[in-house]
Design an enzyme around this catalytic site. Structure first.
Site, PDB file in Angstrom:
ATOM      1  N   ASP A  12       0.864  -1.179   0.000  1.00 13.60           N
ATOM      2  CA  ASP A  12       0.000   0.000   0.000  1.00 13.60           C
ATOM      3  C   ASP A  12       0.899   1.227   0.000  1.00 13.60           C
ATOM      4  O   ASP A  12       1.785   1.350   0.848  1.00 13.60           O
ATOM      5  CB  ASP A  12      -0.891   0.027   1.248  1.00 13.60           C
ATOM      6  N   ASP A 131     -14.026  -6.184  -3.946  1.00 11.12           N
ATOM      7  CA  ASP A 131     -14.113  -6.229  -2.484  1.00 11.12           C
ATOM      8  C   ASP A 131     -15.470  -6.824  -2.138  1.00 11.12           C
ATOM      9  O   ASP A 131     -16.503  -6.215  -2.439  1.00 11.12           O
ATOM     10  CB  ASP A 131     -13.998  -4.817  -1.888  1.00 11.12           C
TER      11      ASP A 131
END
Lengths: 259, 216
Positions: A12, A131
């Site tokens: 990330d 997701d």
């Protein structure tokens, strides 16, 4: 012998720095993207995923430079996700040296984008990130829906059908994250992974919930994932990618290992 | 002073190939990503990459006036085809309802059949064939030098080449079926996998190409 299952560390990136992750409380700085990418490459990572979690659009430009620098020094496939909304965004990342781009929210708001991108750049570089969260309860047959905004916003779209639809539109790969498991370290949502992998003919990357190396093997053996993604277990030196591969190999899973 | 030209015809990720070549090239070697026929034909070596669909690749080559340039480069200098840069060297492809190739190497390009199954696990095999698979070298070649037999390289493709001349096969890989992943003829070497994305084994192959004189 044949095709190896892939282990993919996920980084990330916020304003040019690798951080532990947006979904974890209290982001801890984990370092320089190029150094971390090189370390994972040396450990035998099969691919790398960079997720741009930068909030402001001005700082987005730093991601292009991160990709350029990593691609000049690390020679394994690089996937970039986060903030990819248009054909132009995709082209910029590919030109910077990304091999694949992952689209999530943009694919939901503009389903034609995946088809157009696959036609323009080839399915091999178009990843659709999903997701998913379980919405069935009790004794109901399991059902998952696509969520956005880090799992807070329900879309009403069935996750398994969505994966199929995106593969049909030209996605070359599905990056599937369980929002129920993400950050929990309880392991992948195996029924979800299995349901999506069985439903699509393209490779599926399992993500969300890895807390130990057996979880990675479970994702392949029980979830039928073609690749497994993890972030936190690798970032702070808890395990190396090589240890992960040896654990998987010991369970009879084919992996790429230097002998 | 030596120049390696990476042919730019608007298909796929040329930067990856150029970056990998730059990483291993000695200071006397210049890597040039170019669509210019003159620059390509003046280069000492030529790399022909490619991704995407066969029909688009052929259309772009034609549109940019590069068909004869590629054919000339194939005749005259060390030439490395990668992925689609292998497939379009053949005579025809099943892709896009049938697409004519450059016809430089005899044979055709086929799609992996649906319904392939992993004999060990019984699971359906995914298409595209994506990831690290083993390359079995079927004959010695300067470009294989220093690369272990059955090393893994990174693949991503749904079609594979089926050459008619078995002596032009340089490597095979197994995915549901044995398919040809490397071809060699004289000064031409072409691979289905991506050496620019195959870590050390891939860089070794590219380094071998940069010092190859085109002779076997």
């Amino acid at each position: 012998m044949g095709l190896a299952k892939r282990i993919i560390p996920c980084l990330d990136v916020d304003a040019g720095r690798v951080v532990k992750g947006v979904r974890f409380v209290g982001i801890r700085d984990a370092g320089d993207p190029v150094e971390i990418a090189k370390r994972y490459d040396q450990q035998g990572a099969d691919e790398l995923v960079f997720l741009d979690i930068t909030a402001s659009s001005e700082e987005r430009e730093t991601m292009v430079h991160v990709v350029e620098q990593v691609a000049a020094q690390v020679f394994i496939p690089l996937t970039v996700g986060g903030g990819i909304r248009s054909i132009n965004d995709i082209r910029r990342m590919l030109n910077a040296g990304a091999d694949k781009v992952a689209m999530n929210t943009a694919a939901i708001h503009n389903p034609g984008l995946v088809k157009e991108a696959a036609e323009r750049f080839g399915s091999q570089c178009i990843v659709v990130a999903i997701d998913a969260k379980q919405v069935s309860t009790g004794d109901e047959p399991p059902r998952w829906e696509v969520f956005t905004h880090g799992g807070r916003k329900r879309t009403g779209i069935d996750a398994v059908l969505w994966a199929k639809q995106m593969a049909d539109a030209g996605a070359g790969e599905i990056l599937l994250t369980s929002m129920d498991r993400d950050g929990t370290r309880d392991g992948f949502d195996l029924p979800l992974t299995r349901a999506v992998s069985d439903a699509v003919s393209v490779p599926v990357i399992a993500s969300g919930g890895v807390g130990n190396l057996d979880h990675l093997a479970d994702g392949v053996k029980q979830g039928k994932a073609d690749a497994v993604l993890a972030a936190s277990i690798f970032h702070f030196g808890e395990y190396t990618v090589e240890q992960a591969k040896r654990t998987m190999a010991a369970q009879g899973i084919e992996v790429r290992l230097d002998e | 002073m030596s120049i390696v030209a990476v042919i730019d015809y608007g298909m796929g990720n040329l930067r990856s190939v150029a970056k990998a070549l730059e990483h291993i090239a000695d200071p006397d070697t210049t890597v040039e990503v170019t669509a210019s026929p003159e620059r390509i034909l003046q280069a000492d070596r030529v790399v022909f990459p490619g991704q995407g669909a066969a029909r688009d690749c052929m259309a772009e080559l034609t549109h940019r006036g590069l068909v004869d340039v590629v054919k000339e480069a194939v005749r005259s200098k060390p030439f490395l085809g990668i992925c689609m840069g292998l497939q379009v060297l053949l005579e025809s492809s099943e892709e896009n309802g049938g697409t004519a190739g450059l016809g430089i190497l005899p044979g055709s390009v086929r799609r992996f059949p649906d319904g392939m199954v992993d004999p060990r696990s019984g699971d359906a095999l995914k298409i595209p064939h994506m990831g690290w698979n083993q390359v079995h070298q079927t004959k010695p070649h300067p470009l294989w030098q220093g690369i272990s037999q059955d090393s893994r390289f990174y693949f991503v493709h749904s079609y594979y080449v089926a050459p008619t001349e078995s002596d032009q096969i340089a490597g095979v890989t197994h995915y549901g079926t044995d398919f040809v992943c490397a071809m060699a003829r004289g000064n031409v070497f072409a691979v289905q996998f991506h050496p620019e994305k195959s870590a050390e084994a891939g860089l070794a192959l590219l380094a071998n190409f940069l010092c190859w004189d085109g002779c076997v």
